[in-house]
Design an enzyme around this catalytic site. Structure first.
Site, short mmCIF file in Angstrom:
data_model
loop_
_atom_site.label_atom_id
_atom_site.label_comp_id
_atom_site.label_asym_id
_atom_site.label_seq_id
_atom_site.Cartn_x
_atom_site.Cartn_y
_atom_site.Cartn_z
N HIS A 1 3.42 5.87 -3.95
CA HIS A 1 3.65 4.42 -4.00
C HIS A 1 4.92 4.10 -4.79
O HIS A 1 5.72 3.25 -4.38
CB HIS A 1 2.45 3.74 -4.66
CG HIS A 1 1.23 3.72 -3.81
ND1 HIS A 1 0.56 2.55 -3.49
CD2 HIS A 1 0.55 4.70 -3.20
CE1 HIS A 1 -0.48 2.83 -2.74
NE2 HIS A 1 -0.50 4.14 -2.54
N ASP B 1 2.78 -4.04 -5.54
CA ASP B 1 2.05 -3.08 -4.74
C ASP B 1 0.70 -3.65 -4.33
O ASP B 1 0.07 -4.41 -5.08
CB ASP B 1 1.85 -1.80 -5.56
CG ASP B 1 1.22 -0.68 -4.75
OD1 ASP B 1 -0.02 -0.66 -4.64
OD2 ASP B 1 1.96 0.17 -4.21
#
Length: 474
Positions: free
Chosen positions: A3, A109
């Site tokens: 990520h 995110d």
């Protein structure tokens, strides 16, 4: 790590697309993965490694992770709640700094759902960034509406093996229960997952690391209906230069030279990600038997099990204790077994003709980018549903398994795949002429064009920037 690296590459994409933009990236200190924190600190301490208009801010690392939590989901919830005042302070500092550019948008995110409320406090348009694909996004958004409608308990003990199948707007085919993500089937994660399923209600749009042409049906499923929301497919967002760090590690120079000597598209690459490991010696031996019986050339990245969830494992230094007796000697001419492998560099090599993968989304995009077909062997997270998508939706993957899984908490496996099953998948994957190989080669061309000027992803990046500017000016 997947990520963080993906988000950094997206930030670079933005500032390269529009000279007016600069990006400040707030990085949380991970309570579970020290390698993420070490990577972030290395970047922050090396300003020459990032563009001048990209600024990294490492949030304080004083989260009281020593406190007792009933389960991992509770730990994650506490961690994200703890970040809210830290993020608020960081944004306040940017807002009050006379030398800081004007704040025009907030991107977080997808896993950071609680912090989207911070953007609202500052009057900033908020967007989610998803490092996975559009089909998984559709699954996530529609999961609980579907479950509540049909009164199905995904956390029931026998749900995975129930044989049930469900229709999701992002998938052409019905999705079987056996490929649902592991966390969707554990009661302790129910609240955490439901928050993610409602993220589209908190944001102005969702940025997805995918290619429109790859997931056209899934992308279009977000147009119209109750879940209509702007989706920006801006991929493939990859860090293809990551392999350049310490390439000599674990004798990589010798392995690379061996690859140079192999015929084009003749070598099978087996790699299951940084946390992909087998804690059952019997499974390792079944893989070895399958490779030897298949006769294919191979490069196998074999990792030791980690001592705990806090470690991602060490390079396997005891291969002869795990592999069948004499295996390394008998396969010395056609194969190599290593620990660490620079995945992008391996996939880019002309000798690689197939990839046995855990089906992490970044790995899938790398494989497509380099035109290497995949044999699916998922482990955890959303990898099972990714594997299902590759084999049954996109038809660019060969199935070894689509429902093999590791426990998120204890790393236990549900079964040992037989050498015969693995060998069958390997031979199908490595066949010189098959439709899958042709489709992946075509998608490789498409993925490279997507980010070029005039490509689909290039256009979506521009659309995203325009939408932020329109929100600011309205």
């Amino acid at each position: 790590m997947g990520h963080l690296v993906s988000t950094i590459e997206f930030a670079k994409l933005l500032i390269n697309h529009d000279h007016r933009l600069s990006v400040t990236l707030l990085i949380m200190d991970s309570p579970l993965d020290p390698t993420v924190n070490a990577y972030a600190r290395s970047l922050a301490s090396s300003p020459n490694s990032i563009p001048t208009r990209l600024h990294l801010t490492l949030l304080p690392n004083n989260f009281p992770s020593h406190q007792s939590h009933p389960n991992m989901a509770s730990l994650f919830d506490a961690f994200f709640q703890y970040q809210i005042p830290l993020i608020t302070d960081a944004i306040s500092s940017l807002n009050s700094d006379p030398d800081s550019p004007r704040l025009v948008g907030f991107v977080a995110d997808m896993f950071c759902v609680p912090v989207f409320d911070v953007a609202r406090e500052f009057g900033l348009p908020a967007f989610a960034y998803l490092a996975s694909g559009a089909a998984f996004l559709g699954f996530l958004v529609h999961l609980y509406a579907l479950m509540d409608l049909h009164h199905v308990d995904t956390t029931a003990f026998n749900f995975k093996d129930s044989g049930m199948e469900f229709a999701f707007p992002g998938f052409v085919n019905r999705v079987p229960a056996k490929v649902f993500p592991h966390l969707a089937m554990e009661k302790e994660w129910d609240s955490f997952y439901r928050k993610h399923a409602s993220v589209h209600k908190k944001v102005k749009g969702i940025i997805v690391n995918t290619i429109e042409e790859l997931e056209l049906h899934a992308v279009r499923s977000f147009s119209g209906g109750e879940t209509s929301i702007p989706v920006y497919p801006v991929g493939p967002i990859l860090n293809l230069k990551s392999f350049s760090s310490d390439p000599a590690q674990q004798g990589w120079d010798d392995v690379n030279k061996w690859l140079d000597d192999q015929p084009p598209s003749s070598v099978l690459f087996l790699c299951f990600g940084s946390s992909g490991y087998f804690d059952q010696a019997s499974q390792v031996r079944e893989i070895a038997c399958a490779l030897e019986n298949s006769g294919v050339r191979f490069l196998w990245s074999l990792r030791d099990p980690p001592p705990s969830m806090k470690s991602l494992g060490s390079y396997n230094s005891n291969l002869r204790e795990v592999l069948p007796e004499g295996f390394l000697a008998r396969t010395a001419e056609i194969g190599r077994v290593i620990g660490w492998a620079p995945q992008a560099q391996v996939l880019a090599h002309q000798a690689i003709g197939g990839f046995v993968s855990h089906c992490g989304w970044n790995s899938i995009l790398e494989s497509i980018y380099f035109g290497v077909p995949i044999a699916t062997w998922p482990f955890t997270a959303e990898q099972q549903i990714n594997a299902f998508q590759l084999v049954h939706e996109l038809k660019i993957g060969v199935e070894i398994s689509v429902d093999y899984r590791t426990g998120f908490s204890n790393g236990s496996k549900t079964e040992v795949l037989s050498a015969e099953r693995i060998e069958k998948g390997i031979k199908e994957l490595m066949a010189k002429e098959n439709e899958i190989r042709k489709k992946v080669k075509d998608l490789s061309v498409i993925s490279r064009r997507a980010l070029a000027d005039g490509g689909s992803s290039y256009s979506y990046v521009g659309r995203f920037i325009d939408d932020i500017m329109n929100f600011v000016s309205s």
